[in-house]
Design a protein around this motif. Structure first.
Motif, PDB file in Angstrom:
ATOM      1  N   LYS A  35       0.849  -1.192   0.000  1.00  0.00           N
ATOM      2  CA  LYS A  35       0.000   0.000   0.000  1.00  0.00           C
ATOM      3  C   LYS A  35       0.881   1.238   0.000  1.00  0.00           C
ATOM      4  N   LEU A  79       0.825   5.367   0.460  1.00  0.00           N
ATOM      5  CA  LEU A  79       0.108   6.550   0.928  1.00  0.00           C
ATOM      6  C   LEU A  79       1.002   7.753   0.670  1.00  0.00           C
ATOM      7  N   GLU A 107      -2.805  11.147   5.565  1.00  0.00           N
ATOM      8  CA  GLU A 107      -3.457   9.968   5.003  1.00  0.00           C
ATOM      9  C   GLU A 107      -3.196   8.733   5.868  1.00  0.00           C
ATOM     10  N   VAL A 108      -1.997   8.632   6.417  1.00  0.00           N
ATOM     11  CA  VAL A 108      -1.673   7.521   7.311  1.00  0.00           C
ATOM     12  C   VAL A 108      -2.538   7.601   8.560  1.00  0.00           C
ATOM     13  N   LYS A 109      -2.633   8.775   9.160  1.00  0.00           N
ATOM     14  CA  LYS A 109      -3.435   8.946  10.377  1.00  0.00           C
ATOM     15  C   LYS A 109      -4.899   8.626  10.128  1.00  0.00           C
ATOM     16  N   GLU A 110      -5.370   8.924   8.926  1.00  0.00           N
ATOM     17  CA  GLU A 110      -6.748   8.652   8.558  1.00  0.00           C
ATOM     18  C   GLU A 110      -7.013   7.162   8.360  1.00  0.00           C
ATOM     19  N   GLN A 111      -6.162   6.524   7.573  1.00  0.00           N
ATOM     20  CA  GLN A 111      -6.385   5.129   7.180  1.00  0.00           C
ATOM     21  C   GLN A 111      -5.820   4.103   8.151  1.00  0.00           C
ATOM     22  N   ARG A 112      -4.707   4.418   8.787  1.00  0.00           N
ATOM     23  CA  ARG A 112      -4.044   3.495   9.716  1.00  0.00           C
ATOM     24  C   ARG A 112      -3.645   4.233  10.986  1.00  0.00           C
ATOM     25  N   GLU A 120      -4.993  -8.778   8.003  1.00  0.00           N
ATOM     26  CA  GLU A 120      -4.683  -7.385   8.295  1.00  0.00           C
ATOM     27  C   GLU A 120      -3.299  -7.256   8.918  1.00  0.00           C
TER      28      GLU A 120
END
Length: 117
Positions: free
Chosen positions: A62, A64, A69-74, A94
């Protein structure tokens, strides 16, 4: 009747031998790779050139493009700067266990080569 019993025993023994001789893939580790890059750099090309997808060892790769974006998705992933490469042992699912984290692309490339072999 006796012939059927002999055939049944031969089939059972053959099946048992085949099952006993198969490779146990349960010990094979699978990895997911998370690459966080600046929008304009070539980190994605460096990484994808080094990953041997045919090895079957990489579950997901993946990319990013920002810390946001990292804080949002992971949200569970902690990184301080970009670019960053994180390799997780997944077992096919996962992200589970952080196996490797670096901010140096040369280190990331070396680790990916090691895991691909």
């Amino acid at each position: 009747m006796k012939g059927r019993l002999v055939i049944f025993l031969i089939i059972t023994i053959t099946f048992s031998l085949l099952v006993g001789c198969t490779a146990d893939d349960g010990d094979e580790k699978l990895y997911s790779v998370l690459v966080v890059q600046n929008g304009d750099d070539k980190t994605d090309e460096m990484i994808t050139e080094e990953i041997d997808v045919s090895s079957g060892k990489f579950h997901e790769i993946k990319f990013l493009t920002s810390l946001e974006e990292v804080k949002e998705q992971r949200p569970q992933v902690e990184i301080e700067q970009v670019p960053a490469v994180l390799i997780f042992e997944t077992g096919g699912g996962e992200f589970k266990k952080l196996e490797f984290k670096t901010y140096e692309m040369e280190e990331a490339v070396a680790k990916l080569k090691e895991l691909s072999n």
